[in-house]
Design an enzyme around this catalytic site. Structure first.
Site, PDB file in Angstrom:
ATOM      1  N   ASN A  30       0.731  -1.122  -0.122  1.00  0.00           N
ATOM      2  CA  ASN A  30      -0.013   0.093   0.173  1.00  0.00           C
ATOM      3  C   ASN A  30       0.811   1.221   0.026  1.00  0.00           C
ATOM      4  O   ASN A  30       0.515   2.229  -0.718  1.00  0.00           O
ATOM      5  CB  ASN A  30      -0.890  -0.091   1.341  1.00  0.00           C
TER       6      ASN A  30
ATOM      7  N   GLU B 108       4.513  -5.328  12.452  1.00  0.00           N
ATOM      8  CA  GLU B 108       3.302  -4.423  12.288  1.00  0.00           C
ATOM      9  C   GLU B 108       2.163  -5.073  11.625  1.00  0.00           C
ATOM     10  O   GLU B 108       2.316  -5.190  10.176  1.00  0.00           O
ATOM     11  CB  GLU B 108       3.915  -3.064  11.555  1.00  0.00           C
TER      12      GLU B 108
ATOM     13  N   CYS C 155      -3.075   0.475   7.050  1.00  0.00           N
ATOM     14  CA  CYS C 155      -3.209  -0.281   8.290  1.00  0.00           C
ATOM     15  C   CYS C 155      -3.975   0.708   9.319  1.00  0.00           C
ATOM     16  O   CYS C 155      -4.459   0.160  10.495  1.00  0.00           O
ATOM     17  CB  CYS C 155      -1.970  -0.922   8.776  1.00  0.00           C
TER      18      CYS C 155
ATOM     19  N   GLU D 208       8.329   1.310  15.018  1.00  0.00           N
ATOM     20  CA  GLU D 208       9.093   1.858  13.767  1.00  0.00           C
ATOM     21  C   GLU D 208       9.095   3.579  14.003  1.00  0.00           C
ATOM     22  O   GLU D 208       8.138   4.023  14.604  1.00  0.00           O
ATOM     23  CB  GLU D 208       8.505   1.495  12.512  1.00  0.00           C
TER      24      GLU D 208
END
Length: 367
Positions: free
Chosen positions: A37, A138, A172, A345
């Site tokens: 994405n 993630e 997400c 992150e």
């Protein structure tokens, strides 16, 4: 190899990058392929931290977007990064499981970092367990977007539009469940419907007025259609959209009369579907928001400062947007709780994922 020392008299604590081989593996398979994405951003925020820590990297890009990874490898070469430091291993969907297994089980690999579905993350963690690798994950999200009676309705509508329809709902951290308090529910829905009519245009990406393009593939569109059909069969009302166009084009869809037994409130959509759930009390909203085994991001709109702190603390997520719908930032720690993953992150936390702590106690020196 970069080192970080923390000294207290003669006791030293050292943090160092891996020296035992590749320190990063990006690998994916399963229902939600990693990195497609935002394929360049998903790679660079992992690789940047890994290289800064002194690690070499092996990137296994998503099958749908391999060219972005290869372009980054070309840029790395042009920038003077030595051969063998930034490596890319593209492969077909059919070969992804076997390639991923090699990267997750090889003893030369010291660390894996993955962005993708929770189901795939669990598989990779099991593979990495035999060699006890460090892992950061993630994984899936199912973000609640809560609008309380005290909220600025216009700002909440703008936030809903930005959070849900960015990248056609394929992020997400995009909102998946819209919880709106009874006192402003009807006004919010009315204004949201008008905003969708005025601002959203489905079409080809080369057309200047287009705001919503196709979904990544036919499977993604089929999932949205299935969630809409399930919701309607259980009593939901389609106020806007609801139809699949040619290929993987999906109309931005607004649902009302949504209940928590519907699929769209129980699993991540990854598409332009906006289901609105009416609630009465703060406790009810929190119970609905936290009734999920994942917890990546959450959003709330309120002008009540006490309520903001209560709800932000109570939400079982790793990131909270308060009267803000776009919360990703380089200085922000990106990651979730529950089954949304492990580690962070970005921010100062991101590099820690690629460092090991070594404690050294020195004695016997004549100084």
């Amino acid at each position: 190899m970069n080192k970080k020392y923390v000294a207290s008299n003669t006791r030293l604590q050292l943090q160092s990058g891996s020296t035992s081989g590749p320190g990063l593996v990006c690998s994916t398979s399963g229902p939600r392929p990693a990195q497609w994405n935002f394929p360049s951003a998903m790679i660079t925020r992992k690789v940047g931290a890994a290289l800064a820590a002194g690690c070499t990297v092996v990137v296994k890009p998503a099958e749908d977007t391999p060219l972005s990874a290869l372009a980054l490898a070309e840029l790395a070469d042009q920038a003077g990064i030595p051969a063998g430091v930034f490596n890319v291993v593209p492969c077909s969907r059919e070969k992804t499981p076997s390639v991923g297994e090699v990267l997750c089980t090889d003893p030369l690999v010291a660390k894996i970092s993955f962005t993708g579905s929770t189901a795939t993350g669990k598989v990779l963690l099991k593979l990495a367990a035999d060699t006890v690798k460090k892992a950061s994950m993630e994984l899936g999200g199912h973000a609640p977007f809560i609008v309380f009676d005290s909220a600025d309705v216009d700002k909440a509508v703008g936030g809903a539009m930005a959070s849900k329809f960015r990248n056609s709902g394929q992020t997400c951290v995009c909102s998946n469940r819209f919880l709106v308090q009874s006192g402003i529910h009807d006004r919010f829905v009315e204004k949201l419907g008008r905003a969708m009519d005025a601002e959203l245009r489905l079409g080809h990406g080369s057309e200047p007025d287009t705001t919503q393009g196709p979904l990544i593939n036919a499977r993604a569109a089929e999932k949205v259609v299935h969630q809409i059909s399930d919701a309607v069969s259980r009593g939901a009302t389609v106020l806007k959209g609801g139809r699949r166009r040619d290929g993987s084009f999906m109309e931005p869809t607004l649902l009302t009369d949504v209940t928590t037994d519907m699929l769209c409130t129980r699993e991540e959509t990854f598409g332009p579907l906006l289901p609105v759930i009416r609630f009465d009390s703060e406790d009810e909203a929190l119970a609905i928001a936290n009734a999920s085994n994942v917890g990546l991001a959450g959003y709330l709109y309120s002008q009540d400062t006490s309520q903001i702190w209560r709800v932000a603390e109570a939400l079982e997520v790793g990131m909270v947007g308060v009267n803000e719908a776009l919360l990703s930032a380089a200085e922000g720690a990106f990651g979730g709780v529950k089954q949304s993953g492990l580690g962070r992150e970005g921010s100062k936390c991101g590099i820690e994922e690629y460092l090991e702590v070594k404690y050294m106690c020195l004695g016997g020196l004549q100084v």
